[in-house]
Design a protein around this motif. Structure first.
Motif, PDB file in Angstrom:
ATOM      1  N   CYS A  22       0.743  -1.229   0.184  1.00 31.70           N
ATOM      2  CA  CYS A  22       0.030   0.076  -0.020  1.00 31.70           C
ATOM      3  C   CYS A  22       1.071   1.092  -0.112  1.00 31.70           C
ATOM      4  CB  CYS A  22      -0.785   0.092   1.242  1.00 31.70           C
ATOM      5  SG  CYS A  22      -2.062   1.325   1.314  1.00 31.70           S
ATOM      6  N   ALA A  23       0.905   1.874  -1.064  1.00 31.88           N
ATOM      7  CA  ALA A  23       1.721   3.155  -1.136  1.00 31.88           C
ATOM      8  C   ALA A  23       0.812   4.295  -1.282  1.00 31.88           C
ATOM      9  CB  ALA A  23       2.459   3.072  -2.343  1.00 31.88           C
ATOM     10  N   ALA A  24       1.475   5.598  -1.173  1.00 28.12           N
ATOM     11  CA  ALA A  24       0.969   6.987  -1.102  1.00 28.12           C
ATOM     12  C   ALA A  24       1.532   7.924  -1.974  1.00 28.12           C
ATOM     13  CB  ALA A  24       0.503   7.587   0.101  1.00 28.12           C
ATOM     14  N   PRO A  25       1.370   7.681  -3.359  1.00 28.72           N
ATOM     15  CA  PRO A  25       2.210   8.443  -4.208  1.00 28.72           C
ATOM     16  C   PRO A  25       2.179   9.963  -3.836  1.00 28.72           C
ATOM     17  CG  PRO A  25       0.800   7.032  -5.391  1.00 28.72           C
ATOM     18  CD  PRO A  25       0.324   7.165  -4.126  1.00 28.72           C
ATOM     19  N   GLY A  26       3.543  10.556  -3.464  1.00 26.64           N
ATOM     20  CA  GLY A  26       3.631  11.910  -3.516  1.00 26.64           C
ATOM     21  C   GLY A  26       3.185  12.130  -2.121  1.00 26.64           C
ATOM     22  N   ARG A  27       3.172  11.215  -1.093  1.00 27.66           N
ATOM     23  CA  ARG A  27       2.602  11.764   0.171  1.00 27.66           C
ATOM     24  C   ARG A  27       3.498  10.780   1.214  1.00 27.66           C
ATOM     25  NH1 ARG A  27      -1.914  15.264   1.439  1.00 27.66           N
ATOM     26  NH2 ARG A  27      -1.912  15.026   4.045  1.00 27.66           N
ATOM     27  N   THR A  28       3.938  11.328   2.268  1.00 29.55           N
ATOM     28  CA  THR A  28       4.491  10.659   3.272  1.00 29.55           C
ATOM     29  C   THR A  28       3.264   9.862   4.366  1.00 29.55           C
ATOM     30  OG1 THR A  28       5.931  10.678   5.071  1.00 29.55           O
ATOM     31  CG2 THR A  28       4.666  12.549   4.797  1.00 29.55           C
ATOM     32  N   LEU A  29       3.632   8.670   4.562  1.00 24.83           N
ATOM     33  CA  LEU A  29       2.818   8.006   5.568  1.00 24.83           C
ATOM     34  C   LEU A  29       3.197   7.738   6.831  1.00 24.83           C
ATOM     35  CD1 LEU A  29       1.515   4.929   3.189  1.00 24.83           C
ATOM     36  CD2 LEU A  29       0.200   6.994   3.871  1.00 24.83           C
ATOM     37  N   SER A  30       4.155   8.518   7.240  1.00 24.08           N
ATOM     38  CA  SER A  30       5.028   8.078   8.640  1.00 24.08           C
ATOM     39  C   SER A  30       3.951   8.721   9.620  1.00 24.08           C
ATOM     40  CB  SER A  30       6.251   8.959   8.463  1.00 24.08           C
ATOM     41  OG  SER A  30       6.478  10.310   8.138  1.00 24.08           O
ATOM     42  N   ASN A  31       3.154   9.576   9.288  1.00 25.22           N
ATOM     43  CA  ASN A  31       2.316  10.087  10.533  1.00 25.22           C
ATOM     44  C   ASN A  31       0.835   9.630  10.631  1.00 25.22           C
ATOM     45  OD1 ASN A  31       4.264  11.895  11.561  1.00 25.22           O
ATOM     46  ND2 ASN A  31       4.022  13.473   9.994  1.00 25.22           N
ATOM     47  N   TYR A  32       0.702   8.524   9.673  1.00 28.23           N
ATOM     48  CA  TYR A  32      -0.603   7.673   9.781  1.00 28.23           C
ATOM     49  C   TYR A  32      -0.527   6.488  10.079  1.00 28.23           C
ATOM     50  CZ  TYR A  32      -1.966  11.540   6.627  1.00 28.23           C
ATOM     51  OH  TYR A  32      -2.446  12.952   6.345  1.00 28.23           O
ATOM     52  N   ALA A  33      -1.150   6.268  11.086  1.00 27.65           N
ATOM     53  CA  ALA A  33      -1.323   4.824  11.630  1.00 27.65           C
ATOM     54  C   ALA A  33      -2.154   4.061  10.389  1.00 27.65           C
ATOM     55  CB  ALA A  33      -2.180   4.554  12.580  1.00 27.65           C
TER      56      ALA A  33
END
Length: 127
Positions: A22-33
């Motif tokens: 599961c990826a988020a193109p152009g977006r950081t996921l580090s602050n998301y559970a």
């Protein structure tokens, strides 16, 4: 807005393995559970696994405990679901979900707790 894109689904024989991403193109996921859910035909969406932002906390549904592993690589902005010893009853569309979290130890199992969802990827396990 966070766009989530799942990949890695497919057809596999019982006992086999698959790894979903599961990826988020152009977006950081580090602050998301993050969480993984699944929905089989004619059934409600079910919780599968969740992971906190810091990777320190994970939680699994009883039905997948010991067979599935959720992980994340915050440097790659990607969350994974490693699925092993797959069973025909694991057949479903698998969705990843994200929720902004300032607490790096929190995870959630309720679908309504998540703000963003991917489009889903089909996993089919043949007997």
């Amino acid at each position: 807005q966070v766009q989530l894109v799942e990949s890695g689904g497919g057809l596999v024989q019982a006992g086999g393995s698959l790894r979903l991403s599961c990826a988020a193109p152009g977006r950081t996921l580090s602050n998301y559970a993050m969480g993984w859910f699944r929905q089989a035909p004619g059934k409600e969406r079910d919780f599968v696994a969740a992971i906190s932002t810091s990777v320190t906390r994970t939680y699994y549904a009883d039905s997948v405990k010991g067979r599935f592993t959720i992980s994340r690589d915050n440097a790659k902005n990607t969350v994974y679901l490693q699925m092993s010893s797959l069973k025909p009853e694991d057949t479903a569309v698998y969705y990843c979900a994200a929720r902004y979290s300032q607490d790096d130890s929190m995870w959630w199992r309720g679908g309504t707790e998540y703000s963003y969802w991917g489009q889903g990827t089909q996993v089919t396990v043949s007997s």
